[in-house]
Motif scaffolding. Sequence first.
Motif, PDB file in Angstrom:
ATOM      1  N   LEU A 187      23.975 -70.469 -21.280  1.00  0.00           N
ATOM      2  CA  LEU A 187      23.775 -71.916 -21.304  1.00  0.00           C
ATOM      3  C   LEU A 187      24.994 -72.608 -20.695  1.00  0.00           C
ATOM      4  CD1 LEU A 187      22.203 -72.550 -24.836  1.00  0.00           C
ATOM      5  CD2 LEU A 187      21.053 -72.204 -22.643  1.00  0.00           C
ATOM      6  N   PRO A 188      24.851 -73.864 -20.277  1.00  0.00           N
ATOM      7  CA  PRO A 188      26.004 -74.574 -19.702  1.00  0.00           C
ATOM      8  C   PRO A 188      27.220 -74.597 -20.613  1.00  0.00           C
ATOM      9  CG  PRO A 188      23.992 -75.788 -19.268  1.00  0.00           C
ATOM     10  CD  PRO A 188      23.614 -74.656 -20.185  1.00  0.00           C
ATOM     11  N   GLU A 189      26.976 -74.576 -21.931  1.00  0.00           N
ATOM     12  CA  GLU A 189      28.088 -74.582 -22.887  1.00  0.00           C
ATOM     13  C   GLU A 189      28.760 -73.224 -23.007  1.00  0.00           C
ATOM     14  OE1 GLU A 189      24.791 -77.357 -24.333  1.00  0.00           O
ATOM     15  OE2 GLU A 189      24.983 -75.347 -23.467  1.00  0.00           O
ATOM     16  N   GLY A 190      28.126 -72.170 -22.441  1.00  0.00           N
ATOM     17  CA  GLY A 190      28.684 -70.832 -22.515  1.00  0.00           C
ATOM     18  C   GLY A 190      27.806 -69.896 -23.313  1.00  0.00           C
ATOM     19  N   VAL A 191      27.976 -68.573 -23.096  1.00  0.00           N
ATOM     20  CA  VAL A 191      27.144 -67.582 -23.763  1.00  0.00           C
ATOM     21  C   VAL A 191      27.400 -67.539 -25.259  1.00  0.00           C
ATOM     22  CG1 VAL A 191      28.733 -65.635 -23.497  1.00  0.00           C
ATOM     23  CG2 VAL A 191      26.249 -65.221 -23.535  1.00  0.00           C
ATOM     24  N   ALA A 192      28.569 -68.007 -25.708  1.00  0.00           N
ATOM     25  CA  ALA A 192      28.837 -68.050 -27.148  1.00  0.00           C
ATOM     26  C   ALA A 192      27.905 -69.022 -27.848  1.00  0.00           C
ATOM     27  CB  ALA A 192      30.287 -68.442 -27.394  1.00  0.00           C
ATOM     28  N   THR A 193      27.382 -70.023 -27.105  1.00  0.00           N
ATOM     29  CA  THR A 193      26.422 -70.984 -27.666  1.00  0.00           C
ATOM     30  C   THR A 193      25.002 -70.456 -27.597  1.00  0.00           C
ATOM     31  OG1 THR A 193      27.833 -72.850 -27.072  1.00  0.00           O
ATOM     32  CG2 THR A 193      25.507 -73.325 -27.457  1.00  0.00           C
ATOM     33  N   GLY A 194      24.653 -69.819 -26.463  1.00  0.00           N
ATOM     34  CA  GLY A 194      23.304 -69.306 -26.338  1.00  0.00           C
ATOM     35  C   GLY A 194      22.983 -68.899 -24.915  1.00  0.00           C
ATOM     36  N   ILE A 195      21.713 -68.556 -24.665  1.00  0.00           N
ATOM     37  CA  ILE A 195      21.273 -68.071 -23.362  1.00  0.00           C
ATOM     38  C   ILE A 195      19.937 -68.695 -22.983  1.00  0.00           C
ATOM     39  CG2 ILE A 195      22.490 -65.853 -23.494  1.00  0.00           C
ATOM     40  CD1 ILE A 195      19.888 -64.567 -24.407  1.00  0.00           C
ATOM     41  N   GLN A 196      19.652 -68.669 -21.669  1.00  0.00           N
ATOM     42  CA  GLN A 196      18.323 -69.024 -21.181  1.00  0.00           C
ATOM     43  C   GLN A 196      17.627 -67.752 -20.745  1.00  0.00           C
ATOM     44  OE1 GLN A 196      17.619 -72.469 -18.647  1.00  0.00           O
ATOM     45  NE2 GLN A 196      16.314 -71.246 -17.301  1.00  0.00           N
ATOM     46  N   ILE A 197      16.331 -67.667 -21.064  1.00  0.00           N
ATOM     47  CA  ILE A 197      15.554 -66.466 -20.792  1.00  0.00           C
ATOM     48  C   ILE A 197      14.349 -66.823 -19.932  1.00  0.00           C
ATOM     49  CG2 ILE A 197      14.361 -64.489 -21.802  1.00  0.00           C
ATOM     50  CD1 ILE A 197      15.812 -65.168 -24.452  1.00  0.00           C
ATOM     51  N   ASP A 198      14.149 -66.047 -18.870  1.00  0.00           N
ATOM     52  CA  ASP A 198      12.965 -66.172 -18.016  1.00  0.00           C
ATOM     53  C   ASP A 198      12.424 -64.776 -17.756  1.00  0.00           C
ATOM     54  OD1 ASP A 198      12.858 -69.156 -16.784  1.00  0.00           O
ATOM     55  OD2 ASP A 198      14.953 -68.532 -16.998  1.00  0.00           O
ATOM     56  N   GLY A 199      11.101 -64.656 -17.732  1.00  0.00           N
ATOM     57  CA  GLY A 199      10.533 -63.351 -17.444  1.00  0.00           C
ATOM     58  C   GLY A 199       9.185 -63.158 -18.090  1.00  0.00           C
ATOM     59  N   SER A 200       8.883 -61.912 -18.434  1.00  0.00           N
ATOM     60  CA  SER A 200       7.563 -61.595 -18.987  1.00  0.00           C
ATOM     61  C   SER A 200       7.663 -60.431 -19.959  1.00  0.00           C
ATOM     62  CB  SER A 200       6.578 -61.250 -17.867  1.00  0.00           C
ATOM     63  OG  SER A 200       7.023 -60.101 -17.155  1.00  0.00           O
ATOM     64  N   ARG A 201       6.725 -60.416 -20.903  1.00  0.00           N
ATOM     65  CA  ARG A 201       6.583 -59.310 -21.839  1.00  0.00           C
ATOM     66  C   ARG A 201       5.113 -58.944 -21.936  1.00  0.00           C
ATOM     67  NH1 ARG A 201       9.510 -62.207 -26.052  1.00  0.00           N
ATOM     68  NH2 ARG A 201       7.811 -61.732 -27.497  1.00  0.00           N
ATOM     69  N   THR A 202       4.852 -57.686 -22.093  1.00  0.00           N
ATOM     70  CA  THR A 202       3.493 -57.187 -22.316  1.00  0.00           C
ATOM     71  C   THR A 202       3.550 -56.182 -23.447  1.00  0.00           C
ATOM     72  OG1 THR A 202       2.896 -57.456 -19.989  1.00  0.00           O
ATOM     73  CG2 THR A 202       1.533 -55.974 -21.296  1.00  0.00           C
ATOM     74  N   TRP A 203       2.621 -56.283 -24.378  1.00  0.00           N
ATOM     75  CA  TRP A 203       2.589 -55.283 -25.438  1.00  0.00           C
ATOM     76  C   TRP A 203       1.154 -55.034 -25.882  1.00  0.00           C
ATOM     77  CZ3 TRP A 203       3.957 -60.317 -26.226  1.00  0.00           C
ATOM     78  CH2 TRP A 203       3.275 -61.018 -27.230  1.00  0.00           C
ATOM     79  N   THR A 204       0.942 -53.861 -26.422  1.00  0.00           N
ATOM     80  CA  THR A 204      -0.349 -53.467 -26.964  1.00  0.00           C
ATOM     81  C   THR A 204      -0.212 -53.331 -28.471  1.00  0.00           C
ATOM     82  OG1 THR A 204      -0.909 -52.269 -24.942  1.00  0.00           O
ATOM     83  CG2 THR A 204      -2.192 -51.750 -26.915  1.00  0.00           C
ATOM     84  N   GLY A 205      -0.974 -54.142 -29.190  1.00  0.00           N
ATOM     85  CA  GLY A 205      -0.949 -54.131 -30.644  1.00  0.00           C
ATOM     86  C   GLY A 205      -2.265 -53.648 -31.205  1.00  0.00           C
ATOM     87  N   GLU A 206      -2.521 -54.001 -32.461  1.00  0.00           N
ATOM     88  CA  GLU A 206      -3.711 -53.508 -33.143  1.00  0.00           C
ATOM     89  C   GLU A 206      -5.005 -54.016 -32.511  1.00  0.00           C
ATOM     90  OE1 GLU A 206      -3.269 -54.608 -37.203  1.00  0.00           O
ATOM     91  OE2 GLU A 206      -1.622 -53.217 -37.578  1.00  0.00           O
ATOM     92  N   LYS A 207      -4.966 -55.216 -31.913  1.00  0.00           N
ATOM     93  CA  LYS A 207      -6.180 -55.818 -31.358  1.00  0.00           C
ATOM     94  C   LYS A 207      -6.294 -55.655 -29.848  1.00  0.00           C
ATOM     95  CE  LYS A 207      -7.486 -57.459 -35.351  1.00  0.00           C
ATOM     96  NZ  LYS A 207      -8.692 -56.967 -36.041  1.00  0.00           N
ATOM     97  N   GLY A 208      -5.298 -55.040 -29.206  1.00  0.00           N
ATOM     98  CA  GLY A 208      -5.365 -54.868 -27.768  1.00  0.00           C
ATOM     99  C   GLY A 208      -4.099 -55.335 -27.066  1.00  0.00           C
ATOM    100  N   LYS A 209      -4.230 -55.672 -25.789  1.00  0.00           N
ATOM    101  CA  LYS A 209      -3.087 -55.987 -24.936  1.00  0.00           C
ATOM    102  C   LYS A 209      -2.832 -57.491 -24.886  1.00  0.00           C
ATOM    103  CE  LYS A 209      -1.402 -55.443 -20.184  1.00  0.00           C
ATOM    104  NZ  LYS A 209      -1.748 -54.955 -18.828  1.00  0.00           N
ATOM    105  N   TYR A 210      -1.556 -57.851 -25.004  1.00  0.00           N
ATOM    106  CA  TYR A 210      -1.116 -59.240 -24.915  1.00  0.00           C
ATOM    107  C   TYR A 210      -0.122 -59.372 -23.762  1.00  0.00           C
ATOM    108  CZ  TYR A 210      -3.007 -59.864 -29.635  1.00  0.00           C
ATOM    109  OH  TYR A 210      -3.825 -59.917 -30.729  1.00  0.00           O
ATOM    110  N   ASP A 211      -0.205 -60.510 -23.050  1.00  0.00           N
ATOM    111  CA  ASP A 211       0.738 -60.818 -21.976  1.00  0.00           C
ATOM    112  C   ASP A 211       1.434 -62.134 -22.287  1.00  0.00           C
ATOM    113  OD1 ASP A 211       0.230 -58.685 -19.890  1.00  0.00           O
ATOM    114  OD2 ASP A 211      -1.799 -59.479 -20.123  1.00  0.00           O
TER     115      ASP A 211
END
Length: 269
Positions: A187-211
């Motif tokens: 973040l502009p304040e620095g990593v000690a304050t926090g982060i910005q995240i961009d991207g994707s996740r995919t997982w398969t759970g009990e009911k099927g695939k989620y994106d």
Amino acid sequence: MNNTTLAAASLALGLVLTGCPRDGADAPMTRGEAREALEESATDSQAQQLTTNSIEISTNFTIGKGLADAAGELRTFIETQLPCADIEHEGSTLTVVYGAKPGNCTYRGHTFTGEHQITVAKDDDGDGQVDHKWTELSNGKVKVTGSAHVTWSLANKNRHATSELTWTRLSDGRTGVSTADMTQTALPEGVATGIQIDGSRTWTGEKGKYDLAVQGVQVRWQDPVPQSGTYRLANPKGRSLELSFSRVDEDTILVTLKGPKRSFSFKVN
């Protein structure tokens, strides 16, 4: 997303995601589908947060900085932060067993157990590359086995992480298998304050695939939910659910939940 987000969103679902189910991805998401999607997303997020915190604790360099005698520096840093860890050092690889010794085993709200292997290197541009392997890494809420490849870019001042994880929620045994491709910047304040995240996740759970698409999500370590950005989740039937975040003031974040043809907003303190 964490348990606070999940609880608030689940409470809202009873009001906004009603209506009879109809066939087709454009039909309104039913209350049950939305609850299931939030449950799956929250649990996968817990697993991702656990490994992200593990990556943070396993380095004494921050986003935008280089590596120097990395494995030795990492060992010293982990020993100072988590004296509970037993650490073996061979070449550029550390093998860390959390909880093997007495002493503190908590970092940023996560109390670690399990094994973590870390291998560090540099590429031709001088950027840092770190490979992680986890065996039954746990914080008492979820248990994760898997791996991640993390690249620290000096030029772009970010890190790029790809991961493959198998997770189990300890409270009820819910399991999932996930992959992720994320870019994180300070973040502009620095990593000690926090982060910005961009991207994707995919997982398969009990009911099927989620994106899940993660778009400009800014996370401060002190906040229970992101302060800005959007999650876009598609469930196994192809129906979508969106969670967006915006800061109201220092102590309040507005969360907007949108399903097909319905939406609801609530505040998280």
